[in-house]
Motif scaffolding. Structure first.
Motif, mmCIF file in Angstrom:
data_model
loop_
_atom_site.group_PDB
_atom_site.id
_atom_site.type_symbol
_atom_site.label_atom_id
_atom_site.label_comp_id
_atom_site.label_asym_id
_atom_site.label_seq_id
_atom_site.Cartn_x
_atom_site.Cartn_y
_atom_site.Cartn_z
ATOM 1 N N UNK A 71 0.807 -1.217 0.000
ATOM 2 C CA UNK A 71 0.000 0.000 0.000
ATOM 3 C C UNK A 71 0.836 1.261 0.000
ATOM 4 N N UNK A 72 1.981 1.202 0.624
ATOM 5 C CA UNK A 72 2.848 2.373 0.726
ATOM 6 C C UNK A 72 3.799 2.538 -0.462
ATOM 7 N N UNK A 73 4.167 1.429 -1.123
ATOM 8 C CA UNK A 73 5.246 1.495 -2.107
ATOM 9 C C UNK A 73 4.891 1.089 -3.530
ATOM 10 N N UNK A 74 3.737 0.491 -3.754
ATOM 11 C CA UNK A 74 3.456 -0.039 -5.089
ATOM 12 C C UNK A 74 2.983 0.997 -6.087
ATOM 13 N N UNK A 75 2.649 2.178 -5.648
ATOM 14 C CA UNK A 75 2.145 3.191 -6.574
ATOM 15 C C UNK A 75 2.984 4.465 -6.554
ATOM 16 N N UNK A 76 4.271 4.306 -6.331
ATOM 17 C CA UNK A 76 5.177 5.453 -6.324
ATOM 18 C C UNK A 76 5.346 5.964 -7.756
ATOM 19 N N UNK A 77 4.878 7.155 -8.067
ATOM 20 C CA UNK A 77 4.955 7.644 -9.447
ATOM 21 C C UNK A 77 6.385 7.818 -9.956
#
Length: 98
Positions: A13-19
């Motif tokens: 949740x914290x790292x998989x959508x880092x643009x």
């Protein structure tokens, strides 16, 4: 590694959508030759790196020490291969064996 097994979903949740990571992986993917093979050390949950690379047609082998992370990765990126291992202990010819 027990702590990452327990925190896999929170980590995702914290790292998989880092643009920034997504943009970097997309840029690297575009520079790779067609059908390149990539070893992703410390692959975590496979997002976004393994997903982006496999969707671009590259072969990905992800390596992580956490079974919890790999369980998520295998479900989310079935086109990649995921290996449970400490990458610091992999044999020098690991990538050639795959």
């Amino acid at each position: 590694m027990a702590v990452f097994d327990q925190l896999a979903e929170l980590y995702q949740g914290e790292h998989s959508s880092n643009p920034f990571q997504t943009a970097l992986v997309e840029r690297v993917s575009a520079l790779l030759p067609t059908d390149a093979s990539v070893v992703d050390l410390g692959c975590g949950t496979g997002l976004p790196t393994a997903k982006i690379l496999t969707e671009a047609g590259h072969r990905v082998v992800g390596v992580d020490i956490s079974e919890g992370m790999l369980k998520l990765a295998r479900n989310q990126v079935p086109a990649a291969e995921f290996v449970h291992a400490n990458f610091a202990e992999l044999p020098a010819d690991f990538s050639r064996r795959r």
